[in-house]
Design a protein around this motif. Structure first.
Motif, PDB file in Angstrom:
ATOM      1  N   LYS A 252       0.839  -1.208   0.000  1.00  8.17           N
ATOM      2  CA  LYS A 252       0.000   0.000   0.000  1.00  8.17           C
ATOM      3  C   LYS A 252       0.876   1.261   0.000  1.00  8.17           C
ATOM      4  CE  LYS A 252      -3.969  -2.100   2.305  1.00  8.17           C
ATOM      5  NZ  LYS A 252      -5.088  -1.891   3.244  1.00  8.17           N
ATOM      6  N   THR A 253       0.271   2.394  -0.330  1.00  4.77           N
ATOM      7  CA  THR A 253       1.011   3.663  -0.379  1.00  4.77           C
ATOM      8  C   THR A 253       0.599   4.536   0.812  1.00  4.77           C
ATOM      9  OG1 THR A 253       0.984   3.513  -2.766  1.00  4.77           O
ATOM     10  CG2 THR A 253       1.491   5.676  -1.852  1.00  4.77           C
ATOM     11  N   TYR A 254       1.613   5.109   1.489  1.00  2.00           N
ATOM     12  CA  TYR A 254       1.352   5.953   2.663  1.00  2.00           C
ATOM     13  C   TYR A 254       2.013   7.308   2.424  1.00  2.00           C
ATOM     14  CZ  TYR A 254       0.744   1.188   4.275  1.00  2.00           C
ATOM     15  OH  TYR A 254       0.368  -0.111   4.378  1.00  2.00           O
ATOM     16  N   ILE A 255       1.192   8.341   2.391  1.00  2.13           N
ATOM     17  CA  ILE A 255       1.727   9.682   2.129  1.00  2.13           C
ATOM     18  C   ILE A 255       1.668  10.487   3.428  1.00  2.13           C
ATOM     19  CG2 ILE A 255       1.482  11.761   0.707  1.00  2.13           C
ATOM     20  CD1 ILE A 255      -0.294  10.027  -1.208  1.00  2.13           C
ATOM     21  N   PRO A 256       2.842  10.932   3.948  1.00  2.00           N
ATOM     22  CA  PRO A 256       2.782  11.724   5.179  1.00  2.00           C
ATOM     23  C   PRO A 256       2.117  13.075   4.927  1.00  2.00           C
ATOM     24  CG  PRO A 256       5.063  11.447   4.437  1.00  2.00           C
ATOM     25  CD  PRO A 256       4.204  10.745   3.441  1.00  2.00           C
ATOM     26  N   ALA A 257       1.208  13.479   5.805  1.00  2.00           N
ATOM     27  CA  ALA A 257       0.610  14.816   5.681  1.00  2.00           C
ATOM     28  C   ALA A 257       1.659  15.832   6.088  1.00  2.00           C
ATOM     29  CB  ALA A 257      -0.606  14.916   6.594  1.00  2.00           C
ATOM     30  N   PRO A 258       1.849  16.893   5.288  1.00  2.00           N
ATOM     31  CA  PRO A 258       2.896  17.867   5.643  1.00  2.00           C
ATOM     32  C   PRO A 258       2.407  18.937   6.617  1.00  2.00           C
ATOM     33  CG  PRO A 258       2.145  18.148   3.372  1.00  2.00           C
ATOM     34  CD  PRO A 258       1.209  17.178   4.012  1.00  2.00           C
ATOM     35  N   PRO A 259       3.304  19.430   7.448  1.00  2.00           N
ATOM     36  CA  PRO A 259       2.958  20.568   8.305  1.00  2.00           C
ATOM     37  C   PRO A 259       3.026  21.878   7.515  1.00  2.00           C
ATOM     38  CG  PRO A 259       5.186  19.837   8.770  1.00  2.00           C
ATOM     39  CD  PRO A 259       4.665  18.953   7.680  1.00  2.00           C
ATOM     40  N   VAL A 260       2.579  22.973   8.118  1.00  2.00           N
ATOM     41  CA  VAL A 260       2.574  24.267   7.436  1.00  2.00           C
ATOM     42  C   VAL A 260       3.999  24.634   6.997  1.00  2.00           C
ATOM     43  CG1 VAL A 260       2.054  26.719   7.698  1.00  2.00           C
ATOM     44  CG2 VAL A 260       0.553  25.013   8.740  1.00  2.00           C
ATOM     45  N   ASP A 261       4.948  24.564   7.947  1.00  2.00           N
ATOM     46  CA  ASP A 261       6.347  24.832   7.602  1.00  2.00           C
ATOM     47  C   ASP A 261       7.052  23.515   7.430  1.00  2.00           C
ATOM     48  OD1 ASP A 261       6.536  27.619   7.609  1.00  2.00           O
ATOM     49  OD2 ASP A 261       6.375  27.600   9.788  1.00  2.00           O
ATOM     50  N   SER A 262       7.356  23.152   6.206  1.00  2.00           N
ATOM     51  CA  SER A 262       7.919  21.825   6.004  1.00  2.00           C
ATOM     52  C   SER A 262       9.083  21.843   5.033  1.00  2.00           C
ATOM     53  CB  SER A 262       6.820  20.910   5.462  1.00  2.00           C
ATOM     54  OG  SER A 262       7.374  19.739   4.947  1.00  2.00           O
ATOM     55  N   THR A 263      10.178  21.247   5.447  1.00  2.00           N
ATOM     56  CA  THR A 263      11.273  21.065   4.495  1.00  2.00           C
ATOM     57  C   THR A 263      11.287  19.617   4.028  1.00  2.00           C
ATOM     58  OG1 THR A 263      12.643  20.931   6.472  1.00  2.00           O
ATOM     59  CG2 THR A 263      12.902  22.899   5.106  1.00  2.00           C
ATOM     60  N   CYS A 264      10.973  18.689   4.978  1.00  2.00           N
ATOM     61  CA  CYS A 264      11.034  17.257   4.615  1.00  2.00           C
ATOM     62  C   CYS A 264       9.693  16.757   4.090  1.00  2.00           C
ATOM     63  CB  CYS A 264      11.469  16.414   5.806  1.00  2.00           C
ATOM     64  SG  CYS A 264      10.202  16.252   7.065  1.00  2.00           S
ATOM     65  N   GLY A 265       8.630  17.576   4.169  1.00  2.00           N
ATOM     66  CA  GLY A 265       7.326  17.141   3.675  1.00  2.00           C
ATOM     67  C   GLY A 265       6.627  16.196   4.638  1.00  2.00           C
ATOM     68  N   CYS A 266       7.158  16.066   5.842  1.00  2.00           N
ATOM     69  CA  CYS A 266       6.488  15.204   6.820  1.00  2.00           C
ATOM     70  C   CYS A 266       6.585  15.872   8.187  1.00  2.00           C
ATOM     71  CB  CYS A 266       7.139  13.832   6.867  1.00  2.00           C
ATOM     72  SG  CYS A 266       8.831  13.890   7.458  1.00  2.00           S
ATOM     73  N   SER A 267       5.948  15.269   9.163  1.00  2.00           N
ATOM     74  CA  SER A 267       5.915  15.893  10.472  1.00  2.00           C
ATOM     75  C   SER A 267       6.620  15.006  11.490  1.00  2.00           C
ATOM     76  CB  SER A 267       4.452  16.091  10.864  1.00  2.00           C
ATOM     77  OG  SER A 267       4.382  17.062  11.841  1.00  2.00           O
ATOM     78  N   GLU A 268       7.681  15.534  12.083  1.00  2.00           N
ATOM     79  CA  GLU A 268       8.452  14.744  13.037  1.00  2.00           C
ATOM     80  C   GLU A 268       8.351  15.358  14.430  1.00  2.00           C
ATOM     81  OE1 GLU A 268      12.536  14.318  11.713  1.00  2.00           O
ATOM     82  OE2 GLU A 268      11.959  12.389  10.821  1.00  2.00           O
ATOM     83  N   CYS A 269       8.292  14.506  15.442  1.00  2.00           N
ATOM     84  CA  CYS A 269       8.344  14.983  16.822  1.00  2.00           C
ATOM     85  C   CYS A 269       9.818  15.096  17.207  1.00  2.00           C
ATOM     86  CB  CYS A 269       7.613  14.028  17.760  1.00  2.00           C
ATOM     87  SG  CYS A 269       7.844  14.488  19.488  1.00  2.00           S
ATOM     88  N   SER A 270      10.262  16.339  17.416  1.00  2.00           N
ATOM     89  CA  SER A 270      11.686  16.561  17.709  1.00  2.00           C
ATOM     90  C   SER A 270      12.095  15.883  19.016  1.00  2.00           C
ATOM     91  CB  SER A 270      11.978  18.060  17.771  1.00  2.00           C
ATOM     92  OG  SER A 270      11.054  18.680  18.644  1.00  2.00           O
ATOM     93  N   PHE A 271      11.147  15.705  19.932  1.00  2.00           N
ATOM     94  CA  PHE A 271      11.468  15.045  21.209  1.00  2.00           C
ATOM     95  C   PHE A 271      11.677  13.541  20.990  1.00  2.00           C
ATOM     96  CE2 PHE A 271       8.754  18.695  22.415  1.00  2.00           C
ATOM     97  CZ  PHE A 271       9.668  19.378  23.192  1.00  2.00           C
ATOM     98  N   MET A 272      10.760  12.934  20.258  1.00  2.00           N
ATOM     99  CA  MET A 272      10.881  11.491  19.986  1.00  2.00           C
ATOM    100  C   MET A 272      12.189  11.196  19.249  1.00  2.00           C
ATOM    101  SD  MET A 272       8.281   9.374  20.706  1.00  2.00           S
ATOM    102  CE  MET A 272       6.671   9.550  21.459  1.00  2.00           C
ATOM    103  N   LYS A 273      12.550  12.114  18.360  1.00  2.00           N
ATOM    104  CA  LYS A 273      13.712  11.864  17.504  1.00  2.00           C
ATOM    105  C   LYS A 273      15.034  12.146  18.222  1.00  2.00           C
ATOM    106  CE  LYS A 273      11.292  10.370  13.995  1.00  2.00           C
ATOM    107  NZ  LYS A 273       9.976   9.735  14.093  1.00  2.00           N
ATOM    108  N   LEU A 274      14.982  12.550  19.498  1.00  2.00           N
ATOM    109  CA  LEU A 274      16.231  12.685  20.268  1.00  2.00           C
ATOM    110  C   LEU A 274      16.821  11.316  20.604  1.00  2.00           C
ATOM    111  CD1 LEU A 274      15.482  15.520  22.864  1.00  2.00           C
ATOM    112  CD2 LEU A 274      17.121  15.577  20.981  1.00  2.00           C
ATOM    113  N   ILE A 275      15.976  10.289  20.571  1.00  2.00           N
ATOM    114  CA  ILE A 275      16.461   8.939  20.896  1.00  2.00           C
ATOM    115  C   ILE A 275      17.122   8.342  19.641  1.00  2.00           C
ATOM    116  CG2 ILE A 275      15.810   6.663  21.824  1.00  2.00           C
ATOM    117  CD1 ILE A 275      15.169   9.049  23.732  1.00  2.00           C
ATOM    118  N   THR A 276      18.338   7.838  19.831  1.00  2.00           N
ATOM    119  CA  THR A 276      19.068   7.228  18.717  1.00  2.00           C
ATOM    120  C   THR A 276      19.597   5.860  19.158  1.00  2.00           C
ATOM    121  OG1 THR A 276      21.170   8.166  19.432  1.00  2.00           O
ATOM    122  CG2 THR A 276      19.872   9.500  17.890  1.00  2.00           C
TER     123      THR A 276
END
Ligand code: 13P
Ligand code: SF4
Length: 317
Positions: A252-276
């Motif tokens: 199936k195809t999944y298209i991320p909905a973009p936020p108003v200000d978007s460079t990557c075209g998707c919406s990331e939680c900056s807090f969640m993405k602190l975990i590596t």
């Protein structure tokens, strides 16, 4: 010696997990590599349920602080690790204990339902906790004339209010990820992909919820794409969930909905993405940072969480 490649990190993390009887619980908003090494991946409700029932000595939480705190409250005898203590939540931050105490005093005689996306202190001031998986059912489980305070997400609160018609006073908090979706961009995507279904998390604002084909928690959205006979989805929640969607239904195809200000075209939680992966390795090696909570807060915050879990269990959620 520190591993160098991500394969080496992953292999060392596996060794450390079995040596220390540790498990990794990951939220759907984590990056794909982290979801893939986790022992369990889920939404906030499922992660709480898992934290309360497992035989590990150590739980490493690949998620944000309120989730790790919830695990500590449910399993105080275990060591709960969070690889980066700065992994907070804009929604939890929008509800400070002093302000919340004042809000409760201004609205007396109401049952306090707080979303799991709150600090342990706010939970300790609440009667029942809910997640986006069970918020409607938790509210409906109360007598129809019961007056309610709902905190802290105004969009989820508004969604529950519209569904239940209950007497609710709602705290004015929002999540920076779900608040930011661009309705205009979503409609453009829909026009370009007329067969796509728009699926939306209830933390999104009303205009975005109004164009949704389906609204639900992260696990409900995943379940929808699993069972639905459609082939294309515009996904209005944090982009990490698409990893599981693709894993379960690669055709199936999944298209991320973009936020108003978007460079990557998707919406990331900056807090969640602190975990590596590297931070997970360091955290499991050193068993730091650890979640430490005041015993009195644990005792008080436990009751409303247990109440949520009992209602959810009764309803088969
Ligand atoms: P759920 O996974 O419970 O839908 O929660 C979404 C969220 O915003 C977690 O921070
Ligand atoms: Fe908090 Fe929003 Fe990030 Fe969830 S997505 S952790 S609600 S800031």
């Amino acid at each position: 010696m520190k591993p160098k490649s991500s394969e080496q990190y992953i292999s060392e993390i596996k060794n450390l997990k079995s040596k220390k009887n540790a498990i990794i619980l990951a939220h759907y908003y984590q990056t794909g590599d982290i979801q893939d090494i986790a022992d369990f991946v889920g939404d906030s409700l499922a992660l709480s349920q898992k934290a309360a029932s497992n035989s590990a000595d150590i739980i490493l939480f690949a998620g944000v602080k309120f989730m790790a705190e919830t695990a500590k409250i449910l399993a105080p005898e275990k060591k709960i690790l969070l690889p980066d203590l700065l992994a907070g939540c804009s929604l939890a931050d929008s509800c400070k204990p002093g302000d919340f105490k004042k809000f409760l005093e201004e609205n007396p005689g109401r049952t306090v339902i707080s979303y799991v996306n709150t600090t342990a202190e706010i939970k300790a001031m609440s009667d029942i906790i809910c997640t986006s998986s069970n918020a409607v059912q938790i509210v409906e489980s109360l007598p129809p004339d019961e007056k309610i305070i709902f905190a802290p997400d105004r969009n989820l609160g508004n969604y529950v209010l519209n569904k239940t018609g209950r007497d609710m006073v709602i705290w004015n908090g929002t999540c920076h990820v779900h608040e930011e979706f661009s309705l205009e961009a979503i409609i453009k995507l829909k026009n370009a992909n007329p067969d796509a279904k728009i699926i939306v998390h209830p933390e999104c604002e009303l205009p975005v919820r109004l164009v949704a084909d389906f609204i639900g928690s992260t696990s409900a959205l995943l379940n929808f794409t699993r069972k639905d006979d459609g082939n294309c989805y515009i996904v209005a929640t944090e982009v990490g969930i698409i990893h599981q969607m693709k894993k379960e239904n690669p055709g199936k195809t999944y298209i991320p909905a973009p936020p108003v200000d978007s460079t990557c075209g998707c919406s990331e939680c900056s807090f969640m993405k602190l975990i590596t992966i590297e931070k997970i390795f360091n955290c499991l090696s050193t068993e730091k940072p650890e979640i430490v909570l005041d015993i009195d807060i644990i005792r008080k915050a436990r009751l409303p969480i247990i109440r949520m879990m009992e209602i959810s269990e009764k309803l088969g959620l």
